[in-house]
Enzyme design. Sequence first.
Site, PDB file in Angstrom:
ATOM      1  N   LYS A   3     -13.164   9.604  22.972  1.00 30.82           N
ATOM      2  CA  LYS A   3     -12.580  10.861  23.461  1.00 30.82           C
ATOM      3  C   LYS A   3     -11.218  10.599  24.092  1.00 30.82           C
ATOM      4  O   LYS A   3     -10.283  11.393  23.936  1.00 30.82           O
ATOM      5  CB  LYS A   3     -13.530  11.548  24.455  1.00 30.82           C
ATOM      6  N   HIS A  39     -30.249   2.732  21.434  1.00 29.69           N
ATOM      7  CA  HIS A  39     -28.986   3.022  22.124  1.00 29.69           C
ATOM      8  C   HIS A  39     -28.683   2.057  23.256  1.00 29.69           C
ATOM      9  O   HIS A  39     -27.769   2.298  24.038  1.00 29.69           O
ATOM     10  CB  HIS A  39     -28.995   4.429  22.707  1.00 29.69           C
ATOM     11  N   LYS A  59     -21.310  -1.316  33.620  1.00 30.03           N
ATOM     12  CA  LYS A  59     -20.058  -0.623  33.279  1.00 30.03           C
ATOM     13  C   LYS A  59     -18.912  -1.053  34.195  1.00 30.03           C
ATOM     14  O   LYS A  59     -17.752  -0.725  33.967  1.00 30.03           O
ATOM     15  CB  LYS A  59     -20.261   0.898  33.327  1.00 30.03           C
ATOM     16  N   LYS A 102     -17.820   7.849  33.517  1.00 26.13           N
ATOM     17  CA  LYS A 102     -19.057   7.554  32.789  1.00 26.13           C
ATOM     18  C   LYS A 102     -20.149   7.392  33.830  1.00 26.13           C
ATOM     19  O   LYS A 102     -19.860   7.408  35.029  1.00 26.13           O
ATOM     20  CB  LYS A 102     -18.914   6.275  31.957  1.00 26.13           C
ATOM     21  N   ARG A 103     -21.405   7.224  33.390  1.00 27.55           N
ATOM     22  CA  ARG A 103     -22.447   6.971  34.369  1.00 27.55           C
ATOM     23  C   ARG A 103     -22.108   5.754  35.218  1.00 27.55           C
ATOM     24  O   ARG A 103     -21.419   4.845  34.769  1.00 27.55           O
ATOM     25  CB  ARG A 103     -23.795   6.765  33.667  1.00 27.55           C
ATOM     26  N   THR A 130     -18.811   6.329  23.944  1.00 29.79           N
ATOM     27  CA  THR A 130     -18.236   7.423  23.160  1.00 29.79           C
ATOM     28  C   THR A 130     -17.082   8.037  23.944  1.00 29.79           C
ATOM     29  O   THR A 130     -16.194   8.650  23.359  1.00 29.79           O
ATOM     30  CB  THR A 130     -19.280   8.507  22.835  1.00 29.79           C
TER      31      THR A 130
HETATM   32  C1  26W Z   1     -35.749   4.455  30.229  1.00 31.88           C
HETATM   33  C2  26W Z   1     -34.756   5.460  30.602  1.00 31.88           C
HETATM   34  C3  26W Z   1     -33.579   5.534  29.710  1.00 31.88           C
HETATM   35  C4  26W Z   1     -32.786   6.647  29.781  1.00 31.88           C
HETATM   36  C5  26W Z   1     -31.697   6.756  28.988  1.00 31.88           C
HETATM   37  C6  26W Z   1     -33.276   4.531  28.833  1.00 31.88           C
HETATM   38  C7  26W Z   1     -32.175   4.644  28.025  1.00 31.88           C
HETATM   39  C8  26W Z   1     -31.388   5.754  28.090  1.00 31.88           C
HETATM   40  C9  26W Z   1     -30.218   5.901  27.173  1.00 31.88           C
HETATM   41  C10 26W Z   1     -30.486   5.183  25.889  1.00 31.88           C
HETATM   42  C11 26W Z   1     -28.963   5.431  27.766  1.00 31.88           C
HETATM   43  C12 26W Z   1     -27.762   5.866  26.969  1.00 31.88           C
HETATM   44  O1  26W Z   1     -27.324   6.984  27.097  1.00 31.88           O
HETATM   45  N1  26W Z   1     -27.204   4.959  26.170  1.00 31.88           N
HETATM   46  C13 26W Z   1     -25.887   5.167  25.620  1.00 31.88           C
HETATM   47  O2  26W Z   1     -25.966   5.750  24.340  1.00 31.88           O
HETATM   48  C14 26W Z   1     -24.669   6.069  23.860  1.00 31.88           C
HETATM   49  C15 26W Z   1     -24.836   6.804  22.544  1.00 31.88           C
HETATM   50  O3  26W Z   1     -25.282   5.946  21.565  1.00 31.88           O
HETATM   51  C16 26W Z   1     -23.819   4.823  23.738  1.00 31.88           C
HETATM   52  O4  26W Z   1     -22.528   5.191  23.337  1.00 31.88           O
HETATM   53  C17 26W Z   1     -23.754   4.088  25.071  1.00 31.88           C
HETATM   54  O5  26W Z   1     -23.082   2.860  24.923  1.00 31.88           O
HETATM   55  C18 26W Z   1     -25.156   3.849  25.589  1.00 31.88           C
HETATM   56  O6  26W Z   1     -25.124   3.296  26.889  1.00 31.88           O
END
Ligand code: 26W
Length: 814
Positions: free
Chosen positions: A655, A355, A549, A543-544, A651
Amino acid sequence: MDFDIFAFEKSVKNRLKKQYDTDLHADNHDVYDAAAAAVLDVIMENWKKTRLAHQKDKVRHIYYFSAEFLMGRALSNNLINLRIKDQAVNALEKMGFNYNTIEEQEPDAGLGNGGLGRLAACFLDSLATLNYPAVGYGIRYRYGMFEQRIENGFQVEYPDNWLKNRDPWEIRRSDLAVEVLFGGSVSVRHEADGRDYFSLENAERVTATPYDTPIVGYDTKTVNTLRLWEASSPEGFDLQLFNDMHYKRAVEKQNSAEDISRVLYPNDNGPSGKALRLKQQYFFCSASLQDMIRSYTAVYGQDFSKFADLHVIQLNDTHPVVAIPELMRLLMDEHRLEWDEAWAVVTKTFAYTNHTILAEALEKWPIDIFQGLLPRVYQIVEEINRRFLSDLRTRFPDDYDKQNRMSIIRNGMIYMAWLAIHASFSVNGVAALHSEILRTQELKDWAHLYPEKFNNKTNGVTQRRWLLSANPRLASFITKYAGSGWETDLSVLKNLETYIDDTAVLKELLEIKQQNKEDLAAWLKATQNEFLDPESIFDVHIKRLHEYKRQLLNVLHIIYLYNRILDDEDFNPPARTFIFGAKAASGYRRAKAIIKLINAVAVKINTDKRVRGKIRVVFVENYRVSAAEKIFPAADVSEQISTAGKEASGTGNMKFMLNGALTLGTLDGANIEIVEEVHEQNAFIFGLKADEILAMEKAQSYNPRAYIDRNAGLAKALQQLTDGTFGDARPFFQELYDSLVYGVDGQRPDVYYVLADFDAYCRAQESVAAAYTDREGWAKKTLLNIARCAKFSSDRTIEDYVRDIWKLKKIKID
Ligand code: 26W
């Protein structure tokens, strides 16, 4: 759904009576709880039927392993999916309760950070709606995503005590508890069959108890299960120590076990590296695998030859990757398979989704932490890597560099993504560009080694929550003009295109947006005493908070626009409200500085009479799923302005589109696919492209100074960050300035190309203003965006996963 409204009414009333003796003293929360319990009663029968059908037919299931499920609220969603919302609302109102008030009593189940967790929730909704056998496995965090309050412009985090009252949707299954072991030492015993068997001695024992929540499909009898694990100590507290008045020590073991499911780590895309996080990951993976194996062996005994036919496990990023060696361990140590037999099962069972391509988010664990917590699992990882390296050496005997790069264990670290790719039969990214970048850049070695594993699955969102439930006005408009059935087949929306020249219909569409904007304004007035002008453009960035971003790019443009309005009396752009909502990881200082900056700019601009009625800046406190449901329907402009190549998919962009907001964005993630559907003239696309940024990165040719020197407006806005214009948080803003202009902590300046894209962004914002002024033109673009968003339903995404990876069959209940 044969729904007995009288039974429902009676059930709510009885619950209120039973619990409070009289229904008069029930407060709003009691009513919510009683209503939820009554809805669960309605769900119960189909839930059981689904369970029995899935068991009886011994069908292949998808098990979605995820450290996060960002479910939000359940009451309205369940009523809608059961197709009894209107009736239930009527019944409750007839009893004298206000549905809206009751709905607002439910705390969000905020067991996720952002996109990845919400995607898991949308997937569960689609899987149930499409009648696929599916289980979500994760952690029942006692505290979810922190509650954000803004104090003096700064983010302050408070615990999210979402289980303060009981959760009426969950069912505790103490009958299904299992044990998970940590630490200890590995002991070997040689047995009569000539083999060595491994077990742990002196390990910490933790009880994992599952809590089941029903996942109700829309307009179907399928009710799947989300199973979340709670950690506790099997020994409880130590009465001996307590009696000897060692109160703290008496609860030590208990606390240490309970810590595991205490709280969600609030970092999105950031490094964590904490032992407790690894404990969380192993805890839920081991418990889930034991759970799966228990029901499997109940039917097939110790013959695991059918295991991979009946189970596919999707790993939601690297967080659950420790499930791979854990399944090896369970099969070998507990169920006596040989390595090769176990490996054959494992490599047919796991599939992995990536992701994110941010380097800092690729999880790696220091060997000492990993080995200390999971000594036997570590041995297995070592053995997986030993065999893998020996393979690599035969395939690439002279390429020592490659052997080193691809080693799962390297420089004292275990690379979880490498382990995932090596052991999974499928590896996917979440949007076309993202999957392409994985294949050709980030995971190039791996795509070369295992080309057949790599594929793309563009994300999607559920239209049940994000349109039908969140935007009832637009939902009825769509049914009226496009026809019914879009709830389960979003391609029906393309019928809207017939009305592209129908001024009356376009006017109706604009009126709906207007009403939604008024609703949002009323909500923000009531909840945080913010004044919003519904006549202005609602330009929304939710968003975060992360540098990639580029909320900072948005703010710099706001400052620039503010200056322009002050400087030039003849400059009269349409009124705009810039709306932000974002949580920053608690340890991410620069992200927190950006939140402070947004709030400082808001104070300055919102109190300056000279720009009253022209610009306003609003920061929505504590952005979360239930807030998002109120904001998307009211948005005119969707800010999707990440540095090209950095946002895996997004995503929120989908929306917004579904709710008729126009995309202002870079060619990044799924924006590219959105523009493919609507064409550039129905969106506002700007900025450097991923390949251009890659080229600049390779040539190390980016010089932000050049952009500042060429653009006086940009130079002024930057200078105002540190000259006191925005108040007294100067050290924070100075760091933002330095990070853009000089580079901080050995980083290059402006790593995310904010200044390089500034001018293009300003021009895109000018196009937005011009386009908005042409109301009918804007309405046409809006209609077209809605009409062409079929691809972005998570139903489509799930069908893609099923066809290419999961190979499931639909099971109709009754
Ligand atoms: C190491 C900690 C950590 C925590 C959360 C690493 C990575 C994450 C997630 C992968 C971050 C995340 O939410 N990524 C998002 O995933 C969405 C669903 O696929 C995408 O639409 C977003 O672009 C992506 O940033």
